[in-house]
Every structure is written in C-alpha cells, then in structure tokens.
Design an enzyme around this catalytic site. Structure first.
Site, short mmCIF file in Angstrom:
data_model
loop_
_atom_site.label_atom_id
_atom_site.label_comp_id
_atom_site.label_asym_id
_atom_site.label_seq_id
_atom_site.Cartn_x
_atom_site.Cartn_y
_atom_site.Cartn_z
N SER A 13 0.84 -1.21 0.00
CA SER A 13 0.00 0.00 0.00
C SER A 13 0.88 1.26 0.00
O SER A 13 0.54 2.25 -0.66
CB SER A 13 -0.97 0.00 1.18
OG SER A 13 -0.30 0.10 2.40
N HIS A 113 8.97 2.99 9.20
CA HIS A 113 8.77 2.07 10.31
C HIS A 113 7.56 2.54 11.13
O HIS A 113 7.49 3.71 11.50
CB HIS A 113 10.02 2.01 11.19
CG HIS A 113 9.88 1.01 12.28
ND1 HIS A 113 10.05 -0.34 12.08
CD2 HIS A 113 9.54 1.15 13.59
CE1 HIS A 113 9.83 -0.99 13.21
NE2 HIS A 113 9.52 -0.11 14.14
#
Ligand code: GRF
Length: 202
Positions: A13, A113
């Site tokens: 995504s 992250h």
C-alpha cells in the site's frame, strides 16, 4: 532525474502511494519495484499500472547471493535511491555500504517504520505499540544503517491510540499516516533533487 527503486514484500500500500505520487513529480521516477515474494500483492498493482517490477525470490540463494542479484538489477537500472516499503529482509552492512554515495553521510536507502523510533524496533511494531500503555504512537521515516531500525531519523509524526481502539482500527490510523508521510517525503526529495547526484554503483 532521481531514479528510484522501491523494495516491498507484501501488500504494497505504501509502494502504491509512492508510485502514484511520483507520477506527478518531475525530478523523481520509480524505475523499478523489487520484491522477494512471488505472491506479493504489490505485483498485481504493478501489472495494473504498467509499473516495471522484478521478483527476486530468496529460495536457493544465500543472503549474499540474493543481495547480489538485487544489486545487479539496481545497477542495470541506474538506481539512485531505494525506498523500502514493507521489505521484510534486513539488508547487510555490505549492501548498505555499496548503496551509499561516497560524499554523503547517510545511505541512499530510506525505510518507513510504524512506530516512534527508538520505541518498538523490529517486527510487529504496531502490535508492540498497541500493547504498551502509551496513548499514542507514531510513524518514522529514517535512513537505513546496518542496525535494526537504528538509522538517522528523517521525519516522525504521532497518532493517537484511542480508548476504544482495536488493533485493526489502531493500525488503520497509523497506515493512513504512513500514506501521507511517504509521499510527502518524496515531494521533498523531488524539490531537493539537486542534493541527490547520480550514484555510481560498483
Ligand atoms: C507498513 O506498516 C510499514 O511501515 C512496514 O511494513 C508495512 C508495509 O505495508 N515497514 P504495505 O505493504 O505498504 O501495505
């Protein structure tokens, strides 16, 4: 033109958002999407929009051989910048060293992250954050160094953990933030393209 490779192992995504964003920008181009997973969802997306991609499975190769294959593809495509978007392998110090510009302080590899680093490094960062007692978490974009999510931080943003959150709603809020932050960074790189002289990959 900054030639970009995205490395992704899963749904992709973030890769999709980056590919879409790059189409609107003049100084960056996503030349290649590389995945190590033959069944990665991101492959279907690449097919649907004519995005060049390569699948480099790890099977039958040791880490060095696998990275060498990837490196040669980056070299053939004259890649200047790697964006990791859910790439589930740790890159070796050797690979990172080879993908660094000799005149620059940080590698030319960026990762996203899903935590406010240095909190919740490593796998399952959303779950780690959700199970902590904090009422917020965040997303970090950072340069990649040989450590586990330890590289120099480029950008961080927070998001809330609401009292009635489930892990799914919590993750969805974080992922929505990821989808804003990575294209935002790409736009910034596009504006500052002069700071990214071409790489010479050896
Ligand atoms: C994201 O949460 C990213 O922060 C992490 O891996 C996940 C990848 O998701 N590194 P997607 O494949 O981009 O949907």
């Amino acid at each position: 033109m900054i030639k970009i490779a995205i490395l992704a192992s899963g749904t992709g995504s973030n890769a999709k958002k980056l590919i879409e964003a790059a189409k609107e920008l003049h100084h960056v181009e996503v030349c290649l999407l590389l995945t190590d997973q033959e069944s990665a969802g991101v492959i279907d997306y690449c097919k649907s929009c004519d995005q060049a991609y390569e699948v480099v499975p790890k099977k039958g190769l040791n880490k060095q051989e696998h990275e060498e294959k990837i490196f040669q593809l980056l070299k053939q495509n004259e890649i200047d910048l790697i964006l990791l978007a859910g790439y589930m392998r740790i890159l070796s110090a050797d690979f990172i060293g080879r993908f660094s510009h000799p005149k620059e302080k940080f590698s030319r590899i960026i990762n996203i992250h899903p935590s406010l680093l240095p909190e919740h490094r490593g796998l399952n960062a959303y779950e780690q954050a959700f199970n902590s007692d904090s009422d917020f978490s965040g997303i970090t974009l950072h340069y990649v160094d040989p450590g586990m999510d330890t590289g120099e931080i480029i950008l961080q943003n927070k998001f809330d953990r609401l009292a009635d959150d489930t892990i799914e709603s919590f993750k969805a809020r974080g992922l929505a933030l990821e989808h804003q932050m990575y294209p935002y960074l790409l736009k910034n790189i596009n504006e500052n393209y002069k700071n990214y002289p071409a790489m010479e990959l050896l």
